[in-house]
Design a protein around this motif. Structure first.
Motif, PDB file in Angstrom:
ATOM      1  N   GLU A  77       0.835  -1.197   0.000  1.00  0.00           N
ATOM      2  CA  GLU A  77       0.000   0.000   0.000  1.00  0.00           C
ATOM      3  C   GLU A  77       0.876   1.255   0.000  1.00  0.00           C
ATOM      4  O   GLU A  77       0.627   2.209  -0.752  1.00  0.00           O
ATOM      5  N   LYS A  78       1.917   1.259   0.829  1.00  0.00           N
ATOM      6  CA  LYS A  78       2.815   2.412   0.890  1.00  0.00           C
ATOM      7  C   LYS A  78       3.627   2.551  -0.393  1.00  0.00           C
ATOM      8  O   LYS A  78       3.899   3.667  -0.853  1.00  0.00           O
ATOM      9  N   ALA A  79       3.999   1.421  -0.988  1.00  0.00           N
ATOM     10  CA  ALA A  79       4.729   1.476  -2.259  1.00  0.00           C
ATOM     11  C   ALA A  79       3.845   2.074  -3.351  1.00  0.00           C
ATOM     12  O   ALA A  79       4.317   2.851  -4.192  1.00  0.00           O
ATOM     13  N   GLY A  80       2.563   1.713  -3.330  1.00  0.00           N
ATOM     14  CA  GLY A  80       1.630   2.284  -4.297  1.00  0.00           C
ATOM     15  C   GLY A  80       1.501   3.784  -4.126  1.00  0.00           C
ATOM     16  O   GLY A  80       1.480   4.536  -5.113  1.00  0.00           O
ATOM     17  N   ASP A  81       1.427   4.235  -2.867  1.00  0.00           N
ATOM     18  CA  ASP A  81       1.361   5.682  -2.597  1.00  0.00           C
ATOM     19  C   ASP A  81       2.615   6.386  -3.112  1.00  0.00           C
ATOM     20  O   ASP A  81       2.529   7.456  -3.721  1.00  0.00           O
ATOM     21  N   ALA A  82       3.769   5.772  -2.849  1.00  0.00           N
ATOM     22  CA  ALA A  82       5.030   6.385  -3.295  1.00  0.00           C
ATOM     23  C   ALA A  82       5.109   6.430  -4.813  1.00  0.00           C
ATOM     24  O   ALA A  82       5.571   7.426  -5.392  1.00  0.00           O
ATOM     25  N   ALA A  83       4.654   5.361  -5.472  1.00  0.00           N
ATOM     26  CA  ALA A  83       4.690   5.328  -6.940  1.00  0.00           C
ATOM     27  C   ALA A  83       3.785   6.409  -7.526  1.00  0.00           C
ATOM     28  O   ALA A  83       4.150   7.083  -8.498  1.00  0.00           O
ATOM     29  N   ARG A  84       2.602   6.570  -6.945  1.00  0.00           N
ATOM     30  CA  ARG A  84       1.689   7.615  -7.431  1.00  0.00           C
ATOM     31  C   ARG A  84       2.276   9.007  -7.191  1.00  0.00           C
ATOM     32  O   ARG A  84       2.123   9.914  -8.020  1.00  0.00           O
ATOM     33  N   SER A  85       2.949   9.188  -6.064  1.00  0.00           N
ATOM     34  CA  SER A  85       3.576  10.475  -5.765  1.00  0.00           C
ATOM     35  C   SER A  85       4.685  10.786  -6.762  1.00  0.00           C
ATOM     36  O   SER A  85       4.796  11.916  -7.259  1.00  0.00           O
ATOM     37  N   VAL A  86       5.509   9.788  -7.060  1.00  0.00           N
ATOM     38  CA  VAL A  86       6.589   9.979  -8.036  1.00  0.00           C
ATOM     39  C   VAL A  86       6.012  10.350  -9.400  1.00  0.00           C
ATOM     40  O   VAL A  86       6.487  11.283 -10.068  1.00  0.00           O
ATOM     41  N   GLU A  87       4.970   9.636  -9.814  1.00  0.00           N
ATOM     42  CA  GLU A  87       4.351   9.904 -11.110  1.00  0.00           C
ATOM     43  C   GLU A  87       3.769  11.322 -11.163  1.00  0.00           C
ATOM     44  O   GLU A  87       3.931  12.044 -12.155  1.00  0.00           O
ATOM     45  N   ALA A  88       3.091  11.731 -10.071  1.00  0.00           N
ATOM     46  CA  ALA A  88       2.496  13.070 -10.031  1.00  0.00           C
ATOM     47  C   ALA A  88       3.573  14.149 -10.089  1.00  0.00           C
ATOM     48  O   ALA A  88       3.418  15.165 -10.789  1.00  0.00           O
ATOM     49  N   LEU A  89       4.674  13.948  -9.364  1.00  0.00           N
ATOM     50  CA  LEU A  89       5.753  14.937  -9.367  1.00  0.00           C
ATOM     51  C   LEU A  89       6.434  15.017 -10.730  1.00  0.00           C
ATOM     52  O   LEU A  89       6.786  16.115 -11.199  1.00  0.00           O
ATOM     53  N   ARG A  90       6.606  13.884 -11.376  1.00  0.00           N
ATOM     54  CA  ARG A  90       7.202  13.901 -12.712  1.00  0.00           C
ATOM     55  C   ARG A  90       6.286  14.590 -13.720  1.00  0.00           C
ATOM     56  O   ARG A  90       6.750  15.325 -14.602  1.00  0.00           O
ATOM     57  N   ASP A  91       4.977  14.342 -13.592  1.00  0.00           N
ATOM     58  CA  ASP A  91       4.020  15.040 -14.459  1.00  0.00           C
ATOM     59  C   ASP A  91       4.075  16.550 -14.222  1.00  0.00           C
ATOM     60  O   ASP A  91       4.025  17.339 -15.175  1.00  0.00           O
ATOM     61  N   GLU A  92       4.155  16.939 -12.944  1.00  0.00           N
ATOM     62  CA  GLU A  92       4.229  18.359 -12.618  1.00  0.00           C
ATOM     63  C   GLU A  92       5.501  18.983 -13.185  1.00  0.00           C
ATOM     64  O   GLU A  92       5.480  20.099 -13.736  1.00  0.00           O
ATOM     65  N   ALA A  93       6.625  18.280 -13.078  1.00  0.00           N
ATOM     66  CA  ALA A  93       7.882  18.790 -13.630  1.00  0.00           C
ATOM     67  C   ALA A  93       7.778  18.952 -15.144  1.00  0.00           C
ATOM     68  O   ALA A  93       8.278  19.933 -15.713  1.00  0.00           O
ATOM     69  N   ALA A  94       7.110  17.982 -15.805  1.00  0.00           N
ATOM     70  CA  ALA A  94       6.944  18.070 -17.264  1.00  0.00           C
ATOM     71  C   ALA A  94       6.071  19.263 -17.651  1.00  0.00           C
ATOM     72  O   ALA A  94       6.375  19.991 -18.606  1.00  0.00           O
TER      73      ALA A  94
END
Length: 353
Positions: A77-94
């Motif tokens: 569950e925590k890994a899923g949260d971290a993966a979603r956070s990484v994806e959101a931050l990368r989208d924001e950077a893009a």
């Protein structure tokens, strides 16, 4: 040299076996080795465990596997949260990078336009123009364009700083994700190791002893109501609890699979989560978080729909259905079934709604 030839002459020639003689020699050699190994092994082998001892050790291994499963579920569950956070931050950077590129393009266009319109020195422009009013208008435009350019440059600098900050946060979250994935792998290894040891121990039993063990743990039965669902209307404190209990009855007979949340298989917390999800209530994923998902109740206050927890580490959960019984997903090899709540050490209960 002569002495060497004499010594070589005295050395007996080796005879090579061929055909059936070779096969016979090999068989005798293997038999002798096996006999020697068996004799050594029998001298060092530990006494064979009794069926009761095997049952006790297997039960403990299954409990270890289930505790590791709940840790695995939490880490997943925590890994899923971290993966979603990484994806959101990368989208924001893009997105920010796209805006930065647009700003840079606009700044370039502004600079080109200013150069084309104001490339001459203002004093020279005054000398060349015959209309002072036109010069004043032009000089005002040039000054304004300069202010706009300075503001644009400042904005771009802020954008670059913001992108760097977002990328740094993404790197931090990526490190968290890597740690969660390593934790997942560790818990998975714990689970599979415990289950493999349990299977090895069970295979030391005779067929009759294994059958007796499976009967004693309910692995071959699922309890009344497995084929037809709940026996009549479910009596529960409210409609949501009744829906959760009805769902659990409908899951009777489905296999236990660690990490599973349905619809074809469940682990213990996956079953209770799915049952209450069917009633419109979102429960956390693990036993040690589900116990805090509602109001704690005593064993004497239990009502259908309550979550019942077992063992000191809160490593197992079932759904209370009344009359001192629960529906739960016991362990690998034992399907979802009805069982008395006193077959395991009671640790607490929670009323969800």
């Amino acid at each position: 040299m002569a002495a060497h030839r004499k010594s070589a002459h005295r050395k007996p020639k080796q005879r090579l076996f061929t055909g059936s003689a070779a096969r016979s020699a090999a068989a005798l050699a293997l038999a002798g080795a096996a006999t020697a190994t068996a004799a050594t092994g029998s001298a060092q082998a530990e006494p064979r465990l009794t069926a009761a001892q095997v049952k006790s050790e297997v039960d403990q291994l299954y409990r270890d596997a289930e505790a590791a499963t709940e840790r695995y579920n939490g880490a997943k569950e925590k890994a899923g949260d971290a993966a979603r956070s990484v994806e959101a931050l990368r989208d924001e950077a893009a997105r920010r990078t796209d805006l930065l590129n647009e700003s840079r393009h606009a700044l370039g266009s502004l600079a080109s336009a200013q150069y084309r319109s104001g490339g001459l020195d203002p004093a020279l422009q005054l000398l060349l123009t015959s209309d002072p009013d036109q010069y004043l208008e032009r000089s005002s435009y040039v000054e304004m364009a300069g202010d706009r350019q300075a503001g644009a440059i400042s904005g771009i600098r802020r954008q670059i700083t913001g992108i760097d900050q977002v990328r740094a946060r993404a790197e931090d979250e990526s490190a968290v994700l890597a740690a969660r994935e390593a934790e997942l792998a560790r818990h998975k290894k714990e689970i599979t190791s415990s289950l493999a040891d349990a299977r090895k121990l069970l295979h030391t039993l005779t067929a009759a002893e294994r059958a007796a063990y499976e009967d004693s743990t309910g692995a071959t039965t699922v309890g009344a109501g497995a084929a037809s669902g709940a026996p009549g209307p479910v009596v529960a404190p409210n409609s949501r609890a009744a829906e959760a209990v009805a769902f659990a009855y409908g899951a009777l007979g489905k296999p236990y699979v660690w990490g599973a949340t349905g619809p074809s298989a469940y682990d213990c917390s996956g079953l209770t989560q799915a049952a209450w999800q069917a009633a419109g209530v979102s429960l956390p994923r693990t036993t040690y978080t589900q116990i805090n998902a509602g109001q704690r109740v005593s064993r004497s206050q239990l009502a259908p729909g309550d979550l019942v927890f077992f063992y000191s580490g809160i490593s197992h959960v079932g759904l209370y259905v009344g009359d001192g019984k629960m529906i739960h997903a016991p362990r690998p090899g034992a399907p979802v079934r009805i069982a008395p709540i006193d077959e395991m050490p009671f640790a607490g209960a929670t009323r969800v709604a």
